[in-house]
Enzyme design. Structure first.
Site, PDB file in Angstrom:
ATOM      1  N   LYS A  13      71.040   4.227   7.367  1.00 57.24           N
ATOM      2  CA  LYS A  13      70.567   2.820   7.137  1.00 57.24           C
ATOM      3  C   LYS A  13      69.402   3.143   6.349  1.00 57.24           C
ATOM      4  O   LYS A  13      69.116   2.414   5.054  1.00 57.24           O
ATOM      5  CB  LYS A  13      70.255   1.956   8.252  1.00 57.24           C
ATOM      6  CG  LYS A  13      71.764   2.152   9.332  1.00 57.24           C
ATOM      7  CD  LYS A  13      71.285   1.252  10.238  1.00 57.24           C
ATOM      8  CE  LYS A  13      70.408   1.651  11.337  1.00 57.24           C
ATOM      9  NZ  LYS A  13      70.652   3.155  12.036  1.00 57.24           N
ATOM     10  N   ARG A  88      69.991  -5.902  16.743  1.00 54.94           N
ATOM     11  CA  ARG A  88      70.571  -4.677  17.493  1.00 54.94           C
ATOM     12  C   ARG A  88      71.333  -5.227  18.859  1.00 54.94           C
ATOM     13  O   ARG A  88      71.654  -4.401  19.579  1.00 54.94           O
ATOM     14  CB  ARG A  88      69.411  -3.929  17.725  1.00 54.94           C
ATOM     15  CG  ARG A  88      69.385  -2.479  16.896  1.00 54.94           C
ATOM     16  CD  ARG A  88      68.270  -1.887  17.801  1.00 54.94           C
ATOM     17  NE  ARG A  88      68.472  -0.372  17.314  1.00 54.94           N
ATOM     18  CZ  ARG A  88      67.841   0.148  16.279  1.00 54.94           C
ATOM     19  NH1 ARG A  88      67.239  -0.577  15.366  1.00 54.94           N
ATOM     20  NH2 ARG A  88      67.631   1.634  16.269  1.00 54.94           N
ATOM     21  N   ARG A 127      65.456  15.231  10.519  1.00 56.30           N
ATOM     22  CA  ARG A 127      64.546  14.122   9.623  1.00 56.30           C
ATOM     23  C   ARG A 127      63.227  14.344   9.636  1.00 56.30           C
ATOM     24  O   ARG A 127      62.561  14.388  10.582  1.00 56.30           O
ATOM     25  CB  ARG A 127      65.217  12.605  10.345  1.00 56.30           C
ATOM     26  CG  ARG A 127      64.236  11.662   9.721  1.00 56.30           C
ATOM     27  CD  ARG A 127      64.667  10.342  10.028  1.00 56.30           C
ATOM     28  NE  ARG A 127      64.908   9.948  11.522  1.00 56.30           N
ATOM     29  CZ  ARG A 127      65.662   8.750  11.885  1.00 56.30           C
ATOM     30  NH1 ARG A 127      66.281   8.173  11.047  1.00 56.30           N
ATOM     31  NH2 ARG A 127      65.561   8.395  13.261  1.00 56.30           N
ATOM     32  N   ARG A 161      59.420  11.862  13.628  1.00 53.87           N
ATOM     33  CA  ARG A 161      59.102  10.720  15.112  1.00 53.87           C
ATOM     34  C   ARG A 161      59.208  11.306  16.022  1.00 53.87           C
ATOM     35  O   ARG A 161      60.107  12.408  16.471  1.00 53.87           O
ATOM     36  CB  ARG A 161      60.353   9.920  14.731  1.00 53.87           C
ATOM     37  CG  ARG A 161      59.998   8.722  13.349  1.00 53.87           C
ATOM     38  CD  ARG A 161      61.236   8.016  13.129  1.00 53.87           C
ATOM     39  NE  ARG A 161      62.068   7.394  14.181  1.00 53.87           N
ATOM     40  CZ  ARG A 161      62.939   6.760  14.283  1.00 53.87           C
ATOM     41  NH1 ARG A 161      63.619   6.407  12.931  1.00 53.87           N
ATOM     42  NH2 ARG A 161      63.665   6.223  15.029  1.00 53.87           N
ATOM     43  N   ARG A 172      69.718   7.015  22.498  1.00 48.51           N
ATOM     44  CA  ARG A 172      69.548   6.088  21.456  1.00 48.51           C
ATOM     45  C   ARG A 172      71.015   5.827  21.175  1.00 48.51           C
ATOM     46  O   ARG A 172      71.240   4.696  20.736  1.00 48.51           O
ATOM     47  CB  ARG A 172      68.870   6.459  20.432  1.00 48.51           C
ATOM     48  CG  ARG A 172      67.315   6.411  20.579  1.00 48.51           C
ATOM     49  CD  ARG A 172      66.628   7.253  19.710  1.00 48.51           C
ATOM     50  NE  ARG A 172      66.628   6.783  18.248  1.00 48.51           N
ATOM     51  CZ  ARG A 172      66.392   7.841  17.385  1.00 48.51           C
ATOM     52  NH1 ARG A 172      65.674   8.987  17.526  1.00 48.51           N
ATOM     53  NH2 ARG A 172      66.543   7.180  16.023  1.00 48.51           N
TER      54      ARG A 172
END
Ligand code: ADP
Ligand code: ADP
Ligand code: ZN
Length: 214
Positions: A13, A88, A127, A161, A172
């Site tokens: 996203k 969400r 990431r 992160r 998650r």
């Protein structure tokens, strides 16, 4: 133009929202980025969100609805935006409908990025982001052209992160399936939902998005 990208953590996203910003001259609205900025600033709101985010659960509807509602009132949002990470939950989707009705806004496209959960762990644990300009990278799938140097700004500092670790990813993904996936049906029923294959390469996904956005 007002777009919404739906998909689990790691679906792409953020990566695609940044590309759509340039392509359509609209801005990315990431509630995750907004919440991380609150955490970094040490605000009361950030203090409330920090632990929840690190556990991989969702922060309260009330808190994110408040953040996004005041954000879309700002001048830079008037020409259009891409919702990334919001809504969400069903209550968030319902609150967004009310916000849009109040502000006289309409949603042009809601796009589901379909991916395999199993591939998301590797995407998320690999990431990282340029600390200077926020450009996103991946250890294997999206390396900078020159090792250790950001393609966009030349920066050499990168961040990862706190919640991008294998254990938190599982929570998650669970939160996504339990709380977020139902809103795909919500938009399907409204007739505004489009789907694309998020497992394709990054450029191919961008091409598919442009195709469905029209
Ligand atoms: P999200 O915002 O949905 O959580 P990101 O856009 O941050 O996901 O992507 C997660 C990681 O996967 C990033 O490191 C990104 O570079 C990488 N990535 C994004 N899209 C793809 C893709 N289509 N194929 C392979 N890796 C991807
Ligand atoms: P990703 O797309 O990789 O899952 P985000 O950056 O969108 O990550 O979100 C990171 C965390 O911020 C989430 O796990 C959650 O704790 C919180 N968060 C972001 N957006 C929302 C939202 N709309 N509602 C509740 N919590 C949110
Ligand atoms: Zn950079």
């Amino acid at each position: 133009m007002k777009l919404m990208l739906l998909g689990p953590p790691g679906a792409g996203k953020g990566t695609q929202a940044k590309r759509l910003e340039d392509a359509y001259n609209i801005i990315q609205l990431s509630t995750g980025d907004m919440l991380r900025a609150e955490v970094a600033s040490g605000s009361d709101l950030g203090k409330e969100a920090k632990e929840v985010m690190e556990s991989g659960a969702l922060v309260s509807d009330e808190l994110v609805i408040g953040i996004i509602s005041s954000r879309i009132d700002q001048d830079d949002c008037q020409k259009g935006f891409i919702l990334d990470g919001f809504p969400r939950t069903t209550p968030q989707a319902e609150a967004l409908d009310v916000m849009f009705a109040d502000k006289g806004m309409t949603l042009d496209s809601v796009i589901e990025m379909k991916v395999d959960d199993d591939a998301m762990v590797e995407r998320i644990t690999g990431r990282y982001t340029c600390s200077e300009c926020g450009a996103g990278y991946h250890d294997s799938f999206q390396k900078p052209k020159v090792d250790g140097t950001c393609d966009k700004c030349g920066g050499t500092e990168f961040t990862r992160r706190a919640d991008d670790n294998a254990e938190t990813v599982r929570s998650r993904l669970e939160a996504y399936h339990e709380q977020t996936a139902p809103i795909i049906l919500y938009y399907g029923d409204k007739g505004v939902l489009k789907s694309i294959d998020g497992m394709a390469g990054i450029d191919e996904v961008t091409a598919q998005l442009k195709e469905v956005i029209g």
